[in-house]
Scaffold this motif. Structure first.
Motif, PDB file in Angstrom:
ATOM      1  N   GLY A   1       0.857  -1.201   0.000  1.00 18.78           N
ATOM      2  CA  GLY A   1       0.000   0.000   0.000  1.00 18.78           C
ATOM      3  C   GLY A   1       0.876   1.228   0.000  1.00 18.78           C
ATOM      4  O   GLY A   1       1.932   1.225  -0.652  1.00 18.78           O
ATOM      5  N   SER A   2       0.463   2.256   0.745  1.00 20.69           N
ATOM      6  CA  SER A   2       1.307   3.453   0.880  1.00 20.69           C
ATOM      7  C   SER A   2       1.184   3.962   2.321  1.00 20.69           C
ATOM      8  O   SER A   2       0.958   5.140   2.577  1.00 20.69           O
ATOM      9  CB  SER A   2       0.871   4.526  -0.113  1.00 20.69           C
ATOM     10  OG  SER A   2      -0.522   4.758   0.068  1.00 20.69           O
ATOM     11  N   GLU A   3       1.322   3.041   3.253  1.00 26.71           N
ATOM     12  CA  GLU A   3       1.117   3.323   4.677  1.00 26.71           C
ATOM     13  C   GLU A   3       2.181   4.232   5.266  1.00 26.71           C
ATOM     14  O   GLU A   3       1.951   4.874   6.299  1.00 26.71           O
ATOM     15  CB  GLU A   3       1.032   2.004   5.473  1.00 26.71           C
ATOM     16  CG  GLU A   3       2.348   1.276   5.662  1.00 26.71           C
ATOM     17  CD  GLU A   3       2.819   0.489   4.433  1.00 26.71           C
ATOM     18  OE1 GLU A   3       2.105   0.486   3.417  1.00 26.71           O
ATOM     19  OE2 GLU A   3       3.919  -0.086   4.496  1.00 26.71           O
TER      20      GLU A   3
ATOM     21  N   ALA B   1       8.464   5.502  -1.112  1.00 24.64           N
ATOM     22  CA  ALA B   1       9.787   5.579  -1.767  1.00 24.64           C
ATOM     23  C   ALA B   1      10.129   4.255  -2.429  1.00 24.64           C
ATOM     24  O   ALA B   1      10.677   4.218  -3.540  1.00 24.64           O
ATOM     25  CB  ALA B   1      10.858   5.961  -0.748  1.00 24.64           C
ATOM     26  N   GLU B   2       9.785   3.144  -1.756  1.00 27.44           N
ATOM     27  CA  GLU B   2      10.061   1.838  -2.372  1.00 27.44           C
ATOM     28  C   GLU B   2       9.307   1.703  -3.687  1.00 27.44           C
ATOM     29  O   GLU B   2       9.858   1.226  -4.686  1.00 27.44           O
ATOM     30  CB  GLU B   2       9.664   0.700  -1.431  1.00 27.44           C
ATOM     31  CG  GLU B   2      10.020  -0.680  -2.007  1.00 27.44           C
ATOM     32  CD  GLU B   2       9.484  -1.840  -1.191  1.00 27.44           C
ATOM     33  OE1 GLU B   2       8.262  -1.893  -0.944  1.00 27.44           O
ATOM     34  OE2 GLU B   2      10.308  -2.681  -0.808  1.00 27.44           O
ATOM     35  N   THR B   3       8.072   2.150  -3.730  1.00 27.60           N
ATOM     36  CA  THR B   3       7.283   2.083  -4.963  1.00 27.60           C
ATOM     37  C   THR B   3       7.907   2.957  -6.054  1.00 27.60           C
ATOM     38  O   THR B   3       8.085   2.518  -7.205  1.00 27.60           O
ATOM     39  CB  THR B   3       5.830   2.521  -4.695  1.00 27.60           C
ATOM     40  OG1 THR B   3       5.218   1.583  -3.805  1.00 27.60           O
ATOM     41  CG2 THR B   3       5.025   2.589  -5.990  1.00 27.60           C
TER      42      THR B   3
ATOM     43  N   GLN C   1      -3.775  -1.864  -0.460  1.00 29.81           N
ATOM     44  CA  GLN C   1      -4.409  -1.140   0.673  1.00 29.81           C
ATOM     45  C   GLN C   1      -4.205  -1.889   1.987  1.00 29.81           C
ATOM     46  O   GLN C   1      -5.114  -1.970   2.826  1.00 29.81           O
ATOM     47  CB  GLN C   1      -5.923  -0.980   0.419  1.00 29.81           C
ATOM     48  CG  GLN C   1      -6.307  -0.531  -0.978  1.00 29.81           C
ATOM     49  CD  GLN C   1      -6.120   0.966  -1.175  1.00 29.81           C
ATOM     50  OE1 GLN C   1      -6.466   1.758  -0.292  1.00 29.81           O
ATOM     51  NE2 GLN C   1      -5.546   1.347  -2.293  1.00 29.81           N
ATOM     52  N   GLN C   2      -3.030  -2.533   2.122  1.00 27.58           N
ATOM     53  CA  GLN C   2      -2.648  -3.249   3.335  1.00 27.58           C
ATOM     54  C   GLN C   2      -3.562  -4.446   3.663  1.00 27.58           C
ATOM     55  O   GLN C   2      -3.620  -4.881   4.813  1.00 27.58           O
ATOM     56  CB  GLN C   2      -2.605  -2.301   4.555  1.00 27.58           C
ATOM     57  CG  GLN C   2      -1.415  -1.344   4.517  1.00 27.58           C
ATOM     58  CD  GLN C   2      -1.483  -0.299   5.598  1.00 27.58           C
ATOM     59  OE1 GLN C   2      -2.047   0.753   5.390  1.00 27.58           O
ATOM     60  NE2 GLN C   2      -0.910  -0.597   6.751  1.00 27.58           N
ATOM     61  N   ARG C   3      -4.172  -5.034   2.616  1.00 23.83           N
ATOM     62  CA  ARG C   3      -5.030  -6.210   2.867  1.00 23.83           C
ATOM     63  C   ARG C   3      -4.473  -7.425   2.143  1.00 23.83           C
ATOM     64  O   ARG C   3      -4.293  -7.404   0.917  1.00 23.83           O
ATOM     65  CB  ARG C   3      -6.453  -5.919   2.400  1.00 23.83           C
ATOM     66  CG  ARG C   3      -7.090  -4.737   3.148  1.00 23.83           C
ATOM     67  CD  ARG C   3      -8.379  -4.303   2.481  1.00 23.83           C
ATOM     68  NE  ARG C   3      -9.392  -5.352   2.582  1.00 23.83           N
ATOM     69  CZ  ARG C   3     -10.257  -5.448   3.612  1.00 23.83           C
ATOM     70  NH1 ARG C   3     -10.211  -4.555   4.578  1.00 23.83           N
ATOM     71  NH2 ARG C   3     -11.136  -6.424   3.669  1.00 23.83           N
ATOM     72  N   GLN C   4      -4.202  -8.479   2.894  1.00 20.93           N
ATOM     73  CA  GLN C   4      -3.591  -9.677   2.313  1.00 20.93           C
ATOM     74  C   GLN C   4      -4.465 -10.259   1.212  1.00 20.93           C
ATOM     75  O   GLN C   4      -3.925 -10.692   0.172  1.00 20.93           O
ATOM     76  CB  GLN C   4      -3.332 -10.738   3.382  1.00 20.93           C
ATOM     77  CG  GLN C   4      -2.649 -11.990   2.814  1.00 20.93           C
ATOM     78  CD  GLN C   4      -2.297 -12.999   3.874  1.00 20.93           C
ATOM     79  OE1 GLN C   4      -2.964 -13.086   4.909  1.00 20.93           O
ATOM     80  NE2 GLN C   4      -1.227 -13.765   3.644  1.00 20.93           N
TER      81      GLN C   4
END
Ligand code: GZL
Length: 311
Positions: free
Chosen positions: A26-28, A34-36, A56-59
């Motif tokens: 996601g982009s938490e 930065a990794e993206t 969105q931080q969902r497995q």
């Protein structure tokens, strides 16, 4: 006719480009952003067609993205796994389809024959570096610590907790009195720190250990709103080395951070290019380096060096 043959040539060239599916958490946090950014830049530079999915931080969204990449027949999959468990079946499906999977920045509990390699830091070591900094810099006497943990069940949350505890184990003065997840976000860090301050009203809090800088930055806001002085009344040590933590250090609001490089894609694509070329099997773990930075390391120079990297 001329146009048609040029178009055919272009298509042929494009077809030769490797296609990689990237299942990003996601982009938490600033670090994740930065990794993206760096992954997109690395793919661009190498002529790799990158297909990006933000979970969105969902497995369950990551699992669906991996299944979609397998159906598309991509040439490889990058996976930053939000948590460490629950990956066996979808990684088996990628293996069945003979699509190599490379893990970025977090680990999985699955057997390592289900992925080509994992690129990341020694997360336990990062926690130990943070803990050792506190051992070396705490004030005289007892030091009551509150801890903001990363996403529950993620390998960084598990390992950074372990490493910190290993480092403070021999020091009877240091005690972790509260520990709770802030899910690696600024909002989470602020809200949980507010609850820590309320719960510990009247008790001394000597230091905050946050599993990433974004939670520390949220906590710094909460400490200020409570009328206290972060970096002095409460020492602040965290991990990632994002630009804003260096600004906070320059302002005297944060004390130390352990650097985590956001460039995991470089080593990942290097391994994939060797594998695609001739089947070269990389080591199962490609480790990136961690470095401690404190207020005495010219924080604004470090801020300037990082501010345009897409955090
Ligand atoms: C650690 C990485 C963590 C970062 C956080 O390798 O997975 O995830 O430390 C991010 O900023 O949320």
């Amino acid at each position: 006719t001329l146009l048609t043959s040029a178009a055919i040539t272009a298509c042929a060239f494009a077809a030769s480009a490797q296609t990689v599916g990237f299942s990003q958490i996601g982009s938490e946090s600033g670090w994740r952003a930065a990794e993206t950014t760096l992954t997109r830049q690395q793919a661009e530079e190498r002529g790799i067609d990158l297909r990006f999915s933000d979970a969105q931080q969902r497995q369950e969204n990551q699992i669906a993205a991996i299944r979609s990449f397998v159906a598309q027949g991509v040439d490889a999959i990058l996976l930053a796994p939000v948590v460490a468990t629950g990956w066996d079946s979808v990684l088996e499906e990628a293996k069945e389809a003979e699509i190599p999977v490379v893990l970025l920045d977090r680990r999985v509990d699955s057997s390592d024959d289900l992925y080509l390699t994992a690129v990341g830091s020694d997360l336990v070591h990062e926690g130990s570096v943070a803990g050792q900094w506190l051992v070396d810099n705490k004030p005289e006497g007892t030091c009551r610590v509150v801890e903001l943990q990363g996403t529950t069940g993620s390998s960084p949350a598990i390992d950074r907790a372990t490493g910190f505890r290993n480092a403070i184990e021999g020091n009877a003065d240091i005690e972790i009195v509260r520990s709770q997840t802030g899910d690696f976000t600024r909002t989470g860090g602020k809200e949980v720190m507010e609850s820590f301050l309320q719960a510990e009203a009247g008790n001394e809090i000597c230091a905050l250990y946050a599993h990433n800088d974004d939670m520390a930055l949220g906590a710094i806001q909460a400490i200020k709103e409570a009328g206290m002085d972060p970096g002095d009344d409460i020492l602040i040590v965290s991990i990632d080395a994002v630009p804003d933590i260096f600004q906070a250090m320059a302002d005297g609001d944060a004390n130390a951070t352990v650097e985590l490089t956001p460039n995991m894609a470089g080593p990942a694509f290097d391994a994939l290019e060797a594998y695609w070329a001739d089947g070269t099997e990389p080591e199962k773990f490609i480790q990136t380096e961690s470095k401690l930075y404190t207020q005495s390391d010219d924080p604004m120079a470090e801020y300037e060096a990082r501010k345009d990297l897409g955090y």
